[in-house]
Design a protein around this motif. Sequence first.
Motif, PDB file in Angstrom:
ATOM      1  N   LEU A  62      -0.664   6.865  10.701  1.00 56.77           N
ATOM      2  CA  LEU A  62      -0.805   5.800   9.710  1.00 56.77           C
ATOM      3  C   LEU A  62       0.519   5.159   9.313  1.00 56.77           C
ATOM      4  CD1 LEU A  62      -3.522   7.401   7.419  1.00 56.77           C
ATOM      5  CD2 LEU A  62      -3.774   5.278   8.717  1.00 56.77           C
ATOM      6  N   MET A  87       0.834  -1.191   0.000  1.00 55.42           N
ATOM      7  CA  MET A  87       0.000   0.000   0.000  1.00 55.42           C
ATOM      8  C   MET A  87       0.873   1.247   0.000  1.00 55.42           C
ATOM      9  SD  MET A  87      -2.985  -0.872   2.755  1.00 55.42           S
ATOM     10  CE  MET A  87      -3.898  -2.417   2.661  1.00 55.42           C
ATOM     11  N   LEU A 115      -6.861  -1.555   7.711  1.00 54.66           N
ATOM     12  CA  LEU A 115      -5.817  -1.742   6.700  1.00 54.66           C
ATOM     13  C   LEU A 115      -5.550  -3.218   6.458  1.00 54.66           C
ATOM     14  CD1 LEU A 115      -3.250   1.061   7.650  1.00 54.66           C
ATOM     15  CD2 LEU A 115      -5.136   1.147   6.013  1.00 54.66           C
ATOM     16  N   ILE A 161       0.750   1.105   8.215  1.00 53.99           N
ATOM     17  CA  ILE A 161       0.495   0.794   6.809  1.00 53.99           C
ATOM     18  C   ILE A 161       1.496  -0.247   6.331  1.00 53.99           C
ATOM     19  CG2 ILE A 161       1.972   2.591   5.770  1.00 53.99           C
ATOM     20  CD1 ILE A 161      -0.422   3.066   3.790  1.00 53.99           C
ATOM     21  N   VAL A 199      -3.922   4.622   0.286  1.00 57.08           N
ATOM     22  CA  VAL A 199      -4.716   5.093   1.419  1.00 57.08           C
ATOM     23  C   VAL A 199      -4.546   6.612   1.437  1.00 57.08           C
ATOM     24  CG1 VAL A 199      -4.931   5.073   3.927  1.00 57.08           C
ATOM     25  CG2 VAL A 199      -4.430   2.944   2.692  1.00 57.08           C
ATOM     26  N   TRP A 228      -7.719   1.174  13.221  1.00 58.72           N
ATOM     27  CA  TRP A 228      -7.216   1.508  11.885  1.00 58.72           C
ATOM     28  C   TRP A 228      -6.327   0.394  11.328  1.00 58.72           C
ATOM     29  CZ3 TRP A 228      -8.657   4.952   8.373  1.00 58.72           C
ATOM     30  CH2 TRP A 228      -9.531   5.961   8.797  1.00 58.72           C
TER      31      TRP A 228
END
Length: 322
Positions: A307, A1, A273, A311, A285, A269
């Motif tokens: 994040l 990602m 993901l 991620i 994202v 979160w």
Amino acid sequence: MKLGVFMVLFGDRSLEEALDFAASRGVKAVEIGTGGNPGNKHCKPAELLENETALKNFKRAVESRGLIISALSCHGNPLHPQKKLAQADHEDFINSVLLAEKLEVPVVNTFSGCPGDHEDAKYPNWPVAPWPNDYQEILKWQWENKVIPYWTETGKFASDHHVKIGLELHGGFSVHTPATLLRLREAAGEVIGANLDPSHMWWQGIDPVQAVHILGRENAIHHFHAKDTTIDPVNVNKHGITDMQSYSQMLDRAWQFRTVGYGHDIKTWADILSALRLVGYDYVVSIEHEDGLMSIEEGFTKAVHNLQPIIMDEPLGDMWWV
């Protein structure tokens, strides 16, 4: 990602300044507004389509900073009952698709739109209750006469130009839940998918992880927004989730948008993901800032900070233990 940002946050800066700032914070992708509600401060499709030199310079400005364009976004209402408003949003979408093809950007994000309740209506009508039965009749008329015909035709146009459509599931529009997205996708084709934003799932009472599974199993997630929501436990009992107060009434509203990590914890979160990767979404994202308690720069920076540790940006490896 890849971690990205919706560049309309930086509408007070030039394209180059905005790209420099985004890159300096460590994001790898940018989503660029091309009309509709996000505006077109950084990108005017009609002008770029007519000027090959300007188009090359635009593309170079992004790529020279090590960035990719995840999507072009022109969130509007092409089904608005006022024909002039609908036509303007439709033209923004068409030009965005043509530009996306030239830039080799795979997705154009927008809203599904919302029609009126009859041909001569002046304003959109968003039915959200099955009774009185008038609402069912309105909903049936909208989908059969406006929503499905428009997106069947427009979806074919996008597909012919090798572009997917990411519809944001947003209240006030015909497509606002996983079910309504899949209903339109079944009728108009796989070119239709979601620009999935968890913030709009939470306030509707939908678990974003489950939304990811429902849509992901159908390969129906084309893009993803990172934005949070907090629900006030007192105000929601007074106003309900369809609170019509302005977003600026933050002290009294039932719910409000927040920066990632300020509505739900990082474990939540991380689960979102992980669900995205589990269903095969391994794209961008894109951070969207609409937090009234933080400046744009602070909200964006905190979202990146929250994040980045969770991620998953490396390609999947072999399961050596299997």
